[in-house]
Scaffold this motif. Sequence first.
Motif, PDB file in Angstrom:
ATOM      1  N   ASP A 130       0.830  -1.214   0.000  1.00 54.05           N
ATOM      2  CA  ASP A 130       0.000   0.000   0.000  1.00 54.05           C
ATOM      3  C   ASP A 130       0.866   1.266   0.000  1.00 54.05           C
ATOM      4  OD1 ASP A 130      -2.187  -1.755   0.209  1.00 54.05           O
ATOM      5  OD2 ASP A 130      -2.104  -1.685   2.401  1.00 54.05           O
ATOM      6  N   GLY A 131       1.969   1.253  -0.752  1.00 51.61           N
ATOM      7  CA  GLY A 131       2.834   2.427  -0.857  1.00 51.61           C
ATOM      8  C   GLY A 131       3.718   2.664   0.357  1.00 51.61           C
ATOM      9  N   LYS A 132       3.737   1.748   1.313  1.00 54.27           N
ATOM     10  CA  LYS A 132       4.565   1.904   2.508  1.00 54.27           C
ATOM     11  C   LYS A 132       5.660   0.853   2.532  1.00 54.27           C
ATOM     12  CE  LYS A 132       0.842   3.569   5.496  1.00 54.27           C
ATOM     13  NZ  LYS A 132       0.005   3.231   6.641  1.00 54.27           N
ATOM     14  N   LEU A 133       6.804   1.223   3.116  1.00 55.76           N
ATOM     15  CA  LEU A 133       7.872   0.246   3.331  1.00 55.76           C
ATOM     16  C   LEU A 133       7.648  -0.390   4.704  1.00 55.76           C
ATOM     17  CD1 LEU A 133      11.120   2.012   2.076  1.00 55.76           C
ATOM     18  CD2 LEU A 133       9.854   0.177   0.996  1.00 55.76           C
ATOM     19  N   ILE A 134       7.626  -1.714   4.753  1.00 54.94           N
ATOM     20  CA  ILE A 134       7.351  -2.447   5.982  1.00 54.94           C
ATOM     21  C   ILE A 134       8.538  -3.357   6.292  1.00 54.94           C
ATOM     22  CG2 ILE A 134       5.750  -4.023   7.142  1.00 54.94           C
ATOM     23  CD1 ILE A 134       4.348  -1.457   6.234  1.00 54.94           C
ATOM     24  N   ALA A 135       9.087  -3.228   7.513  1.00 51.28           N
ATOM     25  CA  ALA A 135      10.196  -4.083   7.943  1.00 51.28           C
ATOM     26  C   ALA A 135       9.653  -5.198   8.822  1.00 51.28           C
ATOM     27  CB  ALA A 135      11.224  -3.264   8.718  1.00 51.28           C
ATOM     28  N   VAL A 136      10.165  -6.415   8.621  1.00 50.22           N
ATOM     29  CA  VAL A 136       9.747  -7.561   9.429  1.00 50.22           C
ATOM     30  C   VAL A 136      10.609  -7.603  10.688  1.00 50.22           C
ATOM     31  CG1 VAL A 136       9.488 -10.072   9.481  1.00 50.22           C
ATOM     32  CG2 VAL A 136       9.095  -8.829   7.341  1.00 50.22           C
ATOM     33  N   LEU A 137       9.972  -7.460  11.857  1.00 57.07           N
ATOM     34  CA  LEU A 137      10.693  -7.535  13.138  1.00 57.07           C
ATOM     35  C   LEU A 137      10.711  -8.959  13.659  1.00 57.07           C
ATOM     36  CD1 LEU A 137       9.206  -4.374  14.897  1.00 57.07           C
ATOM     37  CD2 LEU A 137      11.305  -4.567  13.569  1.00 57.07           C
ATOM     38  N   ALA A 138       9.644  -9.716  13.426  1.00 52.85           N
ATOM     39  CA  ALA A 138       9.548 -11.111  13.846  1.00 52.85           C
ATOM     40  C   ALA A 138       8.517 -11.799  12.977  1.00 52.85           C
ATOM     41  CB  ALA A 138       9.143 -11.199  15.315  1.00 52.85           C
TER      42      ALA A 138
END
Length: 187
Positions: A16-24
């Motif tokens: 959705d146009g956002k950068l998402i980092a996986v923490l767990a």
Amino acid sequence: MVQAINLKKGMVFSQDGKLIAVLAANHHKPGKGNTVMQMDLRDVKSGAVVHKTMRPTEKVDLVEITKKTAQYLYSEGDIYTFMDTETYEQYEISDEQIGDDKLYLIPNIEVQLEFTDDGELIGIELPATVVLTVKETQPEIKGATAAGGGKPATMETGLVVTVPDFIKEGEKLVINTAEGVYKSRAN
């Protein structure tokens, strides 16, 4: 495109146009029903952390991350300053982008700065372990063994870890950065 089941800590994807980092990321099989992926995700821009459940076959667009080795210099307010070890160029990262990783930062520690393919600095990758000094813990318990239940110890950065009962204030300990747990005494 990558399936949710293949996502691991440290990966970054766009949604959705956002950068998402996986923490767990954990594979979860409830008693009834289908297997799901339970994940803690952080919006790279806002720093907001959400717990999300995804179907293992759900697809996301992985973002290519470039890494540079850098040394942590200092923090001022909620801005953390790092220096590229090759070019000596300095980079600043906000408290929101660093999140709980700040609990492992001590001056001169080497980390990996993470950049998107368009050169945007989105975060850091810590080394697997760091050496931190015990700032505060309960007094040593005589006759304590390594098999005991342990006690909380506050490290110099404010990180709280469970340590064996024989650990004293001022000792240097090796801490696993992925899980935030005591590994051993430092030599």
